[in-house]
Design an enzyme around this catalytic site. Structure first.
Site, mmCIF file in Angstrom:
data_model
loop_
_atom_site.group_PDB
_atom_site.id
_atom_site.type_symbol
_atom_site.label_atom_id
_atom_site.label_comp_id
_atom_site.label_asym_id
_atom_site.label_seq_id
_atom_site.Cartn_x
_atom_site.Cartn_y
_atom_site.Cartn_z
ATOM 1 N N ASP A 108 4.222 1.036 51.523
ATOM 2 C CA ASP A 108 4.428 0.448 50.197
ATOM 3 C C ASP A 108 5.392 -0.733 50.326
ATOM 4 O OD1 ASP A 108 4.095 1.716 47.046
ATOM 5 O OD2 ASP A 108 5.547 0.116 47.392
ATOM 6 N N VAL A 138 -1.698 -0.544 39.948
ATOM 7 C CA VAL A 138 -2.827 -1.104 40.702
ATOM 8 C C VAL A 138 -4.084 -0.289 40.381
ATOM 9 C CG1 VAL A 138 -3.737 -1.635 42.993
ATOM 10 C CG2 VAL A 138 -1.284 -1.890 42.536
ATOM 11 N N HIS A 181 -5.072 5.616 44.306
ATOM 12 C CA HIS A 181 -4.221 5.748 45.499
ATOM 13 C C HIS A 181 -3.268 6.901 45.304
ATOM 14 C CE1 HIS A 181 -2.307 2.969 42.671
ATOM 15 N NE2 HIS A 181 -1.142 3.446 43.093
ATOM 16 N N HIS A 186 0.542 8.193 46.539
ATOM 17 C CA HIS A 186 1.797 7.865 47.210
ATOM 18 C C HIS A 186 2.196 9.051 48.094
ATOM 19 C CE1 HIS A 186 3.022 4.479 44.405
ATOM 20 N NE2 HIS A 186 2.129 5.099 43.661
ATOM 21 N N GLN A 237 0.794 3.808 36.586
ATOM 22 C CA GLN A 237 -0.157 3.165 37.501
ATOM 23 C C GLN A 237 -0.205 1.669 37.251
ATOM 24 O OE1 GLN A 237 -4.230 4.583 37.377
ATOM 25 N NE2 GLN A 237 -4.834 3.342 39.137
HETATM 26 P P1 5GP Z 1 1.164 2.510 41.180
HETATM 27 O O1 5GP Z 1 2.324 2.089 40.326
HETATM 28 O O2 5GP Z 1 -0.106 1.793 40.797
HETATM 29 O O3 5GP Z 1 0.999 4.002 41.284
HETATM 30 O O4 5GP Z 1 1.529 2.086 42.651
HETATM 31 C C1 5GP Z 1 1.255 0.822 43.155
HETATM 32 C C2 5GP Z 1 2.127 0.638 44.363
HETATM 33 O O5 5GP Z 1 1.666 -0.505 45.070
HETATM 34 C C3 5GP Z 1 3.607 0.386 44.046
HETATM 35 O O6 5GP Z 1 4.413 1.405 44.623
HETATM 36 C C4 5GP Z 1 3.877 -0.984 44.634
HETATM 37 O O7 5GP Z 1 5.150 -1.090 45.221
HETATM 38 C C5 5GP Z 1 2.764 -1.145 45.653
HETATM 39 N N1 5GP Z 1 2.373 -2.511 45.889
HETATM 40 C C6 5GP Z 1 2.156 -3.468 44.941
HETATM 41 N N2 5GP Z 1 1.784 -4.616 45.531
HETATM 42 C C7 5GP Z 1 1.755 -4.373 46.869
HETATM 43 C C8 5GP Z 1 1.449 -5.205 48.003
HETATM 44 O O8 5GP Z 1 1.101 -6.371 47.899
HETATM 45 N N3 5GP Z 1 1.551 -4.604 49.225
HETATM 46 C C9 5GP Z 1 1.916 -3.296 49.383
HETATM 47 N N4 5GP Z 1 1.973 -2.811 50.625
HETATM 48 N N5 5GP Z 1 2.208 -2.494 48.329
HETATM 49 C C10 5GP Z 1 2.132 -3.030 47.086
#
Ligand code: 5GP
Length: 113
Positions: A29, A95, A99, A101, A93
């Protein structure tokens, strides 16, 4: 439009990939919330768990198998690890590509925030 995570899997956006198999890619991440924090991402760009179909059961199972495989090799996961799946905006969420974590390397509080 490819998702951010599809671009990472295609090598268009850099990320530290630590695991991949036929179904799942895992990479660090960009904003780690624990000493070990990776995202387990299915190659298939399903938006979230709510949109999963019964036919996706193998792919969903493979996310857990990937976590198990990573945990077997990751020293910081030896004492325990946590899997988190944020489904939808209210759950945090950001993205829109399913996924999980995987976090390890520190004590985890409960309930989660
Ligand atoms: P969500 O909030 O959708 O559950 O988690 C999305 C995760 O993607 C976040 O923890 C964020 O830090 C990670 N993330 C967002 N953009 C990028 C990126 O460009 N590269 C990587 N490796 N992680 C990302």
């Amino acid at each position: 439009m490819p998702t951010l995570f599809q671009k990472i899997m295609a090598g268009e956006i850099l990320a530290e990939i630590i695991y991949e198999d036929e179904w799942v890619v895992a990479f660090k991440d960009i904003s780690p919330q624990a000493p070990f924090h990776v995202l387990l991402v299915p190659r298939e760009p399903i938006v979230d768990l709510s949109q999963a179909a019964d036919k996706d059961s193998a792919m969903l199972g493979r996310l857990f198998i990937a976590a198990r495989n990573i945990a077997r090799k990751e020293p910081s996961a030896a004492g325990g690890f946590r899997l988190v799946l944020n489904n939808g905006k209210a759950a945090g969420q950001e993205v829109p590509h399913l996924h999980v974590h995987m976090l390890a390397g520190r004590e985890m509080g409960w309930p989660p925030g």
